[in-house]
Design an enzyme around this catalytic site. Structure first.
Site, mmCIF file in Angstrom:
data_model
loop_
_atom_site.group_PDB
_atom_site.id
_atom_site.type_symbol
_atom_site.label_atom_id
_atom_site.label_comp_id
_atom_site.label_asym_id
_atom_site.label_seq_id
_atom_site.Cartn_x
_atom_site.Cartn_y
_atom_site.Cartn_z
ATOM 1 N N TYR A 53 -18.126 28.191 3.525
ATOM 2 C CA TYR A 53 -19.565 27.907 3.340
ATOM 3 C C TYR A 53 -20.726 27.497 4.705
ATOM 4 C CZ TYR A 53 -19.106 22.517 5.068
ATOM 5 O OH TYR A 53 -19.001 22.072 5.038
ATOM 6 N N LYS A 81 -14.573 26.545 8.414
ATOM 7 C CA LYS A 81 -15.302 26.287 7.431
ATOM 8 C C LYS A 81 -14.950 26.692 5.802
ATOM 9 C CE LYS A 81 -20.221 24.735 7.731
ATOM 10 N NZ LYS A 81 -20.095 23.094 7.764
ATOM 11 N N GLU A 107 -13.082 14.907 14.945
ATOM 12 C CA GLU A 107 -14.622 14.776 15.027
ATOM 13 C C GLU A 107 -15.079 13.517 13.832
ATOM 14 O OE1 GLU A 107 -14.888 18.716 13.624
ATOM 15 O OE2 GLU A 107 -13.635 18.172 11.859
ATOM 16 N N LEU A 112 -14.478 21.372 13.764
ATOM 17 C CA LEU A 112 -15.222 22.320 13.292
ATOM 18 C C LEU A 112 -15.791 23.501 14.475
ATOM 19 C CD1 LEU A 112 -16.100 24.209 11.108
ATOM 20 C CD2 LEU A 112 -18.207 22.666 10.770
#
Length: 288
Positions: A32, A151, A184, A208
């Site tokens: 996505y 992702k 993250e 990511l």
């Protein structure tokens, strides 16, 4: 009513229907993207599309759309939703498609499901450290999978970490690995500032490859007035930082004011954030 795109057809979002045998539903088997448009202008559209194509290749989903075809589709969807006069985000979801049975192995001869819809996003924050909305975060060991550079639509690990922050009254959850090194956030990339230097974890399978992250780094390097480093960041450095930021397509660059209830610096957005956000704001419509 919002107009969505589903497998070649534009239709009201409420009328979109996907089979329960779709592998995106059964396995989270898909990729996505979320792409912001401000007054009809996209932010990082080209790198968003490139990341999506790379993600599809990484999990071996064969999708016959070129980058140019994706751009036409997404710009058209924004236009159909009055994107020229509104701030909208586009959610793009490509699953492996619908098979006739539930089976773990990748099926052959199925067409991917392509689903896109728009949603309202807030106006950008002011480039003013006295007026910007600050965020509070909690921290947790990163318990997600080891392919965070993809992702994937299989976001349960991220959701559980985000819920941890949300349930404790915070905006996000910063994550660290078994070596006590920052990775993250549950839905964001992370930066710290120390002695005027902007530092962010190196790009690897733990984080990511954020498009906003990349625009921030590129804009700082192009200007040259603020030093930026990509390297390992320990949680001790996080807790002793002068400033901490998070970044994403929807949050842009957001200053963190408290971590686990303790103020970051003076508990307000810092001067390096303001200078960096100004540079980012000037550069964000590049590559769109």
């Amino acid at each position: 009513m919002s107009i969505a795109y589903l497998n070649g057809e534009y239709l009201p979002l409420a009328e979109a229907r996907i089979s329960p045998l779709d592998r995106g539903f059964l396995f989270g088997d898909g990729i996505y993207e979320v792409i912001p448009y401000y007054d009809g202008k996209s932010v990082g559209l080209v790198p968003h599309i490139e990341r999506m194509i790379d993600g599809l290749a990484a999990i071996e989903i064969k999708c016959n759309k070129s980058a140019d075809q994706w751009k036409v589709l997404l710009d058209d969807l924004i236009a159909r939703n009055a994107g020229a006069t509104n701030n909208l985000g586009i959610y793009v979801h490509v699953s492996r498609g619908t098979d006739v049975k539930r089976f773990h192995a990748y099926p052959e001869n199925v067409e991917p499901t392509i689903f896109c819809f728009t949603f309202d996003i807030k106006d950008p924050e002011p480039v003013d450290r006295e007026k910007v909305h600050g965020y509070t975060v909690t921290t947790s060991e990163d318990l997600r999978w080891k392919r965070c550079h993809i992702k994937s639509t299989a976001l349960l690990g991220n959701v559980m970490h985000f819920q941890q922050g949300h349930a404790s009254g915070n905006s996000e959850c910063l994550l660290y690995n078994a070596n006590n090194e920052l990775t993250e956030g549950s839905s964001v990339n992370a930066f710290i500032v120390k002695d005027g230097v902007v530092i962010t974890p190196i790009q690897d399978n733990q984080i990511l490859p954020g498009i906003t992250r990349r625009i921030i780094i590129d804009s700082l390097k192009a200007d040259g007035s603020i030093k930026v480093e990509e390297r390992t960041v320990t949680m001790d450095e996080v807790h002793n930082a002068d400033e901490v930021w998070i970044s994403s397509s929807s949050k842009e660059i957001a200053p963190i004011t408290h971590i686990d209830g303790t103020p970051v610096g003076d508990g307000k957005a810092g001067p390096v954030w303001e200078a960096a956000f100004r540079l980012y704001t000037a550069a964000k419509f590049t590559n769109s």
